[in-house]
Design a protein around this motif. Structure first.
Motif, short mmCIF file in Angstrom:
data_model
loop_
_atom_site.label_atom_id
_atom_site.label_comp_id
_atom_site.label_asym_id
_atom_site.label_seq_id
_atom_site.Cartn_x
_atom_site.Cartn_y
_atom_site.Cartn_z
N GLU A 112 56.59 6.45 11.38
CA GLU A 112 56.31 6.62 12.81
C GLU A 112 57.20 7.72 13.36
N GLY A 113 56.73 8.41 14.38
CA GLY A 113 57.62 9.35 15.06
C GLY A 113 56.99 10.69 15.30
N SER A 114 57.86 11.61 15.74
CA SER A 114 57.41 12.96 16.04
C SER A 114 58.45 13.95 15.53
N LEU A 115 58.07 15.21 15.54
CA LEU A 115 58.92 16.25 14.99
C LEU A 115 58.70 17.53 15.78
N GLN A 116 59.80 18.23 16.07
CA GLN A 116 59.73 19.49 16.81
C GLN A 116 60.10 20.64 15.87
N LEU A 117 59.13 21.50 15.59
CA LEU A 117 59.31 22.64 14.69
C LEU A 117 59.33 23.93 15.49
N PHE A 118 60.39 24.72 15.32
CA PHE A 118 60.54 26.02 15.98
C PHE A 118 60.28 27.08 14.92
N ASN A 119 59.16 27.78 15.03
CA ASN A 119 58.73 28.67 13.95
C ASN A 119 58.15 29.96 14.52
N TRP A 120 58.04 30.96 13.66
CA TRP A 120 57.40 32.20 14.03
C TRP A 120 55.96 31.94 14.49
N GLY A 121 55.48 32.76 15.41
CA GLY A 121 54.13 32.59 15.92
C GLY A 121 53.08 32.87 14.85
N ASN A 122 51.98 32.13 14.91
CA ASN A 122 50.83 32.33 14.02
C ASN A 122 51.24 32.22 12.55
N LEU A 172 47.84 22.34 7.24
CA LEU A 172 49.11 21.76 6.79
C LEU A 172 49.53 20.64 7.72
N LEU A 173 49.47 20.90 9.01
CA LEU A 173 49.90 19.90 9.99
C LEU A 173 48.98 18.69 9.99
N GLU A 174 47.69 18.94 9.84
CA GLU A 174 46.74 17.83 9.80
C GLU A 174 47.00 16.93 8.60
N LYS A 175 47.26 17.55 7.45
CA LYS A 175 47.53 16.77 6.24
C LYS A 175 48.83 15.99 6.39
N PHE A 176 49.85 16.64 6.93
CA PHE A 176 51.14 15.97 7.10
C PHE A 176 51.02 14.77 8.02
N GLU A 177 50.33 14.95 9.13
CA GLU A 177 50.19 13.83 10.08
C GLU A 177 49.37 12.70 9.46
N GLU A 215 49.14 11.88 6.31
CA GLU A 215 49.86 11.19 5.24
C GLU A 215 51.10 10.44 5.74
N THR A 216 51.68 10.90 6.84
CA THR A 216 52.95 10.31 7.27
C THR A 216 52.90 9.64 8.64
N GLY A 217 51.89 9.96 9.44
CA GLY A 217 51.82 9.44 10.80
C GLY A 217 52.73 10.17 11.77
N ILE A 218 53.39 11.22 11.31
CA ILE A 218 54.32 11.97 12.16
C ILE A 218 53.60 13.13 12.82
N VAL A 231 65.65 13.19 12.80
CA VAL A 231 66.22 13.62 11.52
C VAL A 231 65.41 13.11 10.34
N GLU A 232 65.06 11.85 10.33
CA GLU A 232 64.32 11.30 9.19
C GLU A 232 62.94 11.94 9.10
N GLU A 233 62.30 12.16 10.25
CA GLU A 233 61.01 12.84 10.25
C GLU A 233 61.15 14.27 9.71
N ALA A 234 62.27 14.90 10.04
CA ALA A 234 62.52 16.26 9.55
C ALA A 234 62.64 16.26 8.03
N TYR A 235 63.36 15.29 7.48
CA TYR A 235 63.48 15.21 6.02
C TYR A 235 62.13 14.97 5.36
N THR A 236 61.30 14.17 6.01
CA THR A 236 59.96 13.93 5.47
C THR A 236 59.18 15.24 5.39
#
Length: 341
Positions: A21-31, A37-42, A44-47, A262-267
């Motif tokens: 369970e949870g959420s994650l904030q990713l700061f990344n280059w645009g586009n 990738l995000l759809e698969k991650f969510e 499989e993990t629910g995050i 943090v745990e979501e980040a490690y996932t």
């Protein structure tokens, strides 16, 4: 029972196949972060991952350094990793929570900017060169003269990506210097060349993928994966490797010191080090990745793409830009600041 439940929760958080369970904030280059990738991650993990974009290393660093960003993960280019570390902005990874760490390709494991990969997990790597619409300009595109001494056909039609280290060091190498030089004679020439060339540029913008595809621009200093995406939409656009020298780089994901999830980040870090998932990152942005075993999952067209597979004749001109000394960084910043005026 309490200990068993805690151990189970930790196990689930440390694998890409567990539910968390949870959420994650990713700061990344645009586009740069693919929806698949995000759809698969969510799934499989629910995050749920929220991505916030930036357009340069310096913009990202300034935002993080200001504090209170709310982000968990950031994706700096290799020469910025130690800057983040020295400023205490990222934390050393608990590798027991990233079992897929073993999948990092040997050539990307013991790198100068992150010995043993204790601070980062590879995202993607590539080069910085020149993208040119060859229906507009038919001359040599394998030279930094394209943006430093703009050909008549490209005047007012060429863009410069807003990444200081790439642009200044391209100009340094074109002037015969080494990246991160402190040679003031070279740096004065670089400043003069860039200032003189600026009136011939249309912009200093991040959006090369779209604007080259749409023929809004005829050329841009650009990154290789972005240029491959452009070529697939607009076959007239080709990628040039400046013979005077061009940057080779790697972007990697780091865990911020003030991360809340943090745990979501490690996932997530473990997830992207899975070969099939690393290939999914490449499938979107069209750059190579640093995960061994991803090759069978890579798009077929990337296996022969001249933007991704560096032609033999241009390999020697590519250089990894080191983390510049504070003095060299100050010189570059002064040039870049003057260029913004």
């Amino acid at each position: 029972m309490k200990n068993l439940l805690s151990a189970t929760a930790l196990l689930l958080a440390s694998t890409s196949f567990g539910y968390a369970e949870g959420s994650l904030q990713l700061f990344n280059w645009g586009n740069y972060t693919g929806p698949k990738l995000l759809e698969k991650f969510e799934k499989e993990t629910g995050i749920k991952v929220t991505v916030t974009d930036y357009d340069s290393n310096d913009a990202a660093l300034a935002k993080i350094e200001a504090g209170g960003s709310g982000f968990d993960l950031v994706v700096p280019t290799h020469q910025y990793v130690q800057i983040y570390a020295e400023k205490g902005l990222i934390q050393k990874l608990d590798l027991s929570k990233v079992p897929n760490h073993k999948n990092i390709a040997p050539e990307w494991m013991d790198v100068d900017w992150d010995k043993g990969r204790t601070l980062t997990i590879p995202w993607q790597w590539g080069t910085t060169g020149i993208a040119v619409n060859t229906s507009v300009y038919k001359g040599d595109i394998n030279t930094s003269d394209i943006f430093l001494h703009v050909p008549a056909e490209l005047k007012g039609k060429i863009n410069i990506v807003p990444e200081m280290n790439d642009i200044v060091n391209l100009a340094v190498m074109a002037a015969g210097g080494e990246p991160c030089t402190e040679d003031t004679t070279i740096l004065k020439q670089v400043r003069d060349d860039l200032i003189a060339a600026k009136p011939d540029w249309i912009s200093m913008d991040y959006g090369a993928t779209e604007k080259l595809s749409n023929n809004d621009w005829a050329a841009s200093v650009n990154w290789n994966g972005s240029t491959m995406r452009v070529r697939l939409a607009n076959p007239d656009v080709k990628y040039g490797y400046p013979k005077e020298g061009y940057p080779v780089w790697m972007d990697s994901v780091a865990l911020l010191s003030d991360a809340k999830n943090v745990e979501e980040a490690y996932t997530f870090l473990n997830f992207i080090a899975e070969p099939e998932n690393a290939a999914l990152i490449s499938d979107f942005a069209r750059y190579a990745n640093g995960i061994a075993g991803s090759e069978p999952f890579m798009p077929e067209d990337m296996k022969t793409a001249p933007e991704v597979q560096i032609p033999e004749e241009f390999k020697a001109a590519g250089k990894f830009i080191p983390t510049c000394s504070p003095k060299a960084q100050d010189y570059m910043t002064a040039i870049w600041t003057e260029l913004q005026k």
